[in-house]
Design an enzyme around this catalytic site. Sequence first.
Site, PDB file in Angstrom:
ATOM      1  N   THR A 205      51.466  89.063  48.522  1.00  0.00           N
ATOM      2  CA  THR A 205      51.645  88.776  49.801  1.00  0.00           C
ATOM      3  C   THR A 205      50.040  88.624  50.352  1.00  0.00           C
ATOM      4  OG1 THR A 205      53.337  90.552  49.997  1.00  0.00           O
ATOM      5  CG2 THR A 205      52.048  89.988  52.134  1.00  0.00           C
ATOM      6  N   LYS A 282      43.427 101.484  42.219  1.00  0.00           N
ATOM      7  CA  LYS A 282      42.622 101.003  43.141  1.00  0.00           C
ATOM      8  C   LYS A 282      43.323 100.046  43.980  1.00  0.00           C
ATOM      9  CE  LYS A 282      39.573  96.954  42.508  1.00  0.00           C
ATOM     10  NZ  LYS A 282      38.985  95.844  41.477  1.00  0.00           N
ATOM     11  N   ASP A 287      39.335  91.238  47.893  1.00  0.00           N
ATOM     12  CA  ASP A 287      37.999  91.261  47.113  1.00  0.00           C
ATOM     13  C   ASP A 287      37.122  90.015  47.085  1.00  0.00           C
ATOM     14  OD1 ASP A 287      35.645  92.097  45.771  1.00  0.00           O
ATOM     15  OD2 ASP A 287      36.687  92.309  43.727  1.00  0.00           O
ATOM     16  N   SER A 292      27.511  90.512  46.922  1.00  0.00           N
ATOM     17  CA  SER A 292      27.388  89.875  45.476  1.00  0.00           C
ATOM     18  C   SER A 292      28.621  88.976  45.373  1.00  0.00           C
ATOM     19  CB  SER A 292      27.250  90.847  44.253  1.00  0.00           C
ATOM     20  OG  SER A 292      26.471  91.699  44.351  1.00  0.00           O
ATOM     21  N   LYS A 294      31.773  86.374  45.172  1.00  0.00           N
ATOM     22  CA  LYS A 294      32.444  85.537  44.249  1.00  0.00           C
ATOM     23  C   LYS A 294      32.271  84.103  44.167  1.00  0.00           C
ATOM     24  CE  LYS A 294      36.062  89.174  43.228  1.00  0.00           C
ATOM     25  NZ  LYS A 294      35.559  89.594  41.903  1.00  0.00           N
ATOM     26  N   ARG A 303      43.623  88.608  46.549  1.00  0.00           N
ATOM     27  CA  ARG A 303      44.566  89.484  47.601  1.00  0.00           C
ATOM     28  C   ARG A 303      45.397  90.496  46.722  1.00  0.00           C
ATOM     29  NH1 ARG A 303      46.897  84.565  45.940  1.00  0.00           N
ATOM     30  NH2 ARG A 303      48.958  84.421  45.254  1.00  0.00           N
ATOM     31  N   ASP A 305      43.850  92.393  44.334  1.00  0.00           N
ATOM     32  CA  ASP A 305      42.742  93.315  43.709  1.00  0.00           C
ATOM     33  C   ASP A 305      43.365  94.659  43.969  1.00  0.00           C
ATOM     34  OD1 ASP A 305      40.611  93.447  42.069  1.00  0.00           O
ATOM     35  OD2 ASP A 305      39.433  93.923  43.504  1.00  0.00           O
ATOM     36  N   ASP A 364      30.078  93.584  43.560  1.00  0.00           N
ATOM     37  CA  ASP A 364      31.260  93.046  43.326  1.00  0.00           C
ATOM     38  C   ASP A 364      31.772  93.943  42.341  1.00  0.00           C
ATOM     39  OD1 ASP A 364      33.566  91.461  43.016  1.00  0.00           O
ATOM     40  OD2 ASP A 364      32.701  90.181  41.653  1.00  0.00           O
ATOM     41  N   GLU A 366      33.041  96.910  42.724  1.00  0.00           N
ATOM     42  CA  GLU A 366      33.254  97.940  43.955  1.00  0.00           C
ATOM     43  C   GLU A 366      34.652  98.989  43.646  1.00  0.00           C
ATOM     44  OE1 GLU A 366      36.709  95.588  44.160  1.00  0.00           O
ATOM     45  OE2 GLU A 366      34.674  94.731  43.663  1.00  0.00           O
ATOM     46  N   ARG A 368      35.424 100.436  41.110  1.00  0.00           N
ATOM     47  CA  ARG A 368      34.967 101.641  40.451  1.00  0.00           C
ATOM     48  C   ARG A 368      34.329 102.802  41.490  1.00  0.00           C
ATOM     49  NH1 ARG A 368      31.124  98.611  36.378  1.00  0.00           N
ATOM     50  NH2 ARG A 368      32.797  96.962  36.947  1.00  0.00           N
TER      51      ARG A 368
END
EC number: 3.4.11.1
Length: 519
Positions: A205, A282, A287, A292, A294, A303, A305, A364, A366, A368
């Site tokens: 989605t 996660k 993202d 930083s 992409k 979408r 991530d 990027d 993020e 973690r």
Amino acid sequence: MFLLPLPAAARVAVRQLSVRRFWGPGPDAANMTKGLVLGIYSKEKEDDAPQFTSAGENFDKLVSGKLREILNISGPPLKAGKTRTFYGLHEDFSSVVVVGLGKKGAGVDDQENWHEGKENIRAAVAAGCRQIQDLEIPSVEVDPCGDAQAAAEGAVLGLYEYDELKQKKKVVVSAKLHGSGDQEAWQRGVLFASGQNLARHLMETPANEMTPTRFAEVIEKNLKSASSKTDVHIRPKSWIEEQEMGSFLSVAKGSEEPPVFLEIHYKGSPDASDPPLVFVGKGITFDSGGISIKASANMDLMRADMGGAATICSTIVSAAKLDLPINLVGLAPLCENMPSGKANKPGDVVRAKNGKTIQVDNTDAEGRLILADALCYAHTFNPKVIINAATLTGAMDIALGSGATGVFTNSSWLWNKLFEASIETGDRVWRMPLFEHYTKQIVDCQLADVNNIGKYRSAGACTAAAFLKEFVTHPKWAHLDIAGVMTNKDEVPYLRKGMAGRPTRTLIEFLLRFSQDSA
């Protein structure tokens, strides 16, 4: 009647057979409401005839041997995963698709680390059901092919396609078991596959639709409808602040979308005090990389991530539907990672829930950061096991590609349980190292206790896992890096191109086995 594909030499035979009324004039003249998928095995010896499954043999007898006769003249024996479609053989089925199952009796392949027979069934049934769907037939009966669960998984996974936002949609095909076989195994397969399809839906989605808030609402609806033994807590930003989850909040602050900490409970154990298994996922619903940022190429895939959150939440929904006698907790920190005047900057230092400070040298990295706080919170439930899943690193995609999920764990017992489950499902896992060698690269930090990236370019998946380990004290913890299995191009034949929802079925199988071992 005509057959696709059909060698020229066979066309005469087909016409001759047609005159003798071995089958009808074509699909238009038949009842176009139901199809049938039947399996056939490869020849064991060169001189042998290919062997139908039990359901295939019974159907062939029902039509006085016509199925085998036309199959023999229609081309060479079917290879595994290949199909051939016939029309008008029986008044109940407008189309009959015969699918190749490979070797009869195929079992666990120790090199491939999966059950070859089950994988062959999934792939073959998926191909057969798609043939029925392409003919716009709304119902199909499926041969169990010796394993009704695998057949159901192939049907339900193979028919799924995300087309909700398109005006022209594929025909929805209802699949059910042919004959009076193992209905319980069939329904279990439907449930496993539906769980993976829920994860695929969430991941596919678009991010403007699947915001953190919307994700939580979808899971709440699915979990509440799955079982009455559930609780859902959609925690707002104020709660996250009270929990002092500074690492999570530092990622969320760059976006206009408010963060959500989703906490779901399934209370299936007859003992309410029985410690739960805790899953952490996660939940970055988009993202961009933040400051930083992409590259634009393929950024739309980000979408998904939140694939870790999608798989662990779908797993718990499925466990609730199975009514497993165990307690489960699912934790999903949900937010976007966006660039703005409020976003994390390289070199910033943030403080996690356990008090450790983190130098953010790459915004990027993020995932973690949000997992660090969620893992700290996971320990408050006195869990039996902690498992987290995340589309964490491009390095994992480089290392294993789509072949397997990378597993980093401090417990050989937990690794073995996950590995055994993956052999059954065909959605494989592979153990990766948690060496102190990698920990040294992230704790050698100029400004804080730990850095969110390693000192060197190499082994990015391993240094990311080492980072997470800094927020884990539990002796039975596993980190699943699912970045490589996030999408499917053509690698898994029973999944269409798009988001894969892996390794949801492996996690469900792990829980099913855990509940049986604990009984």
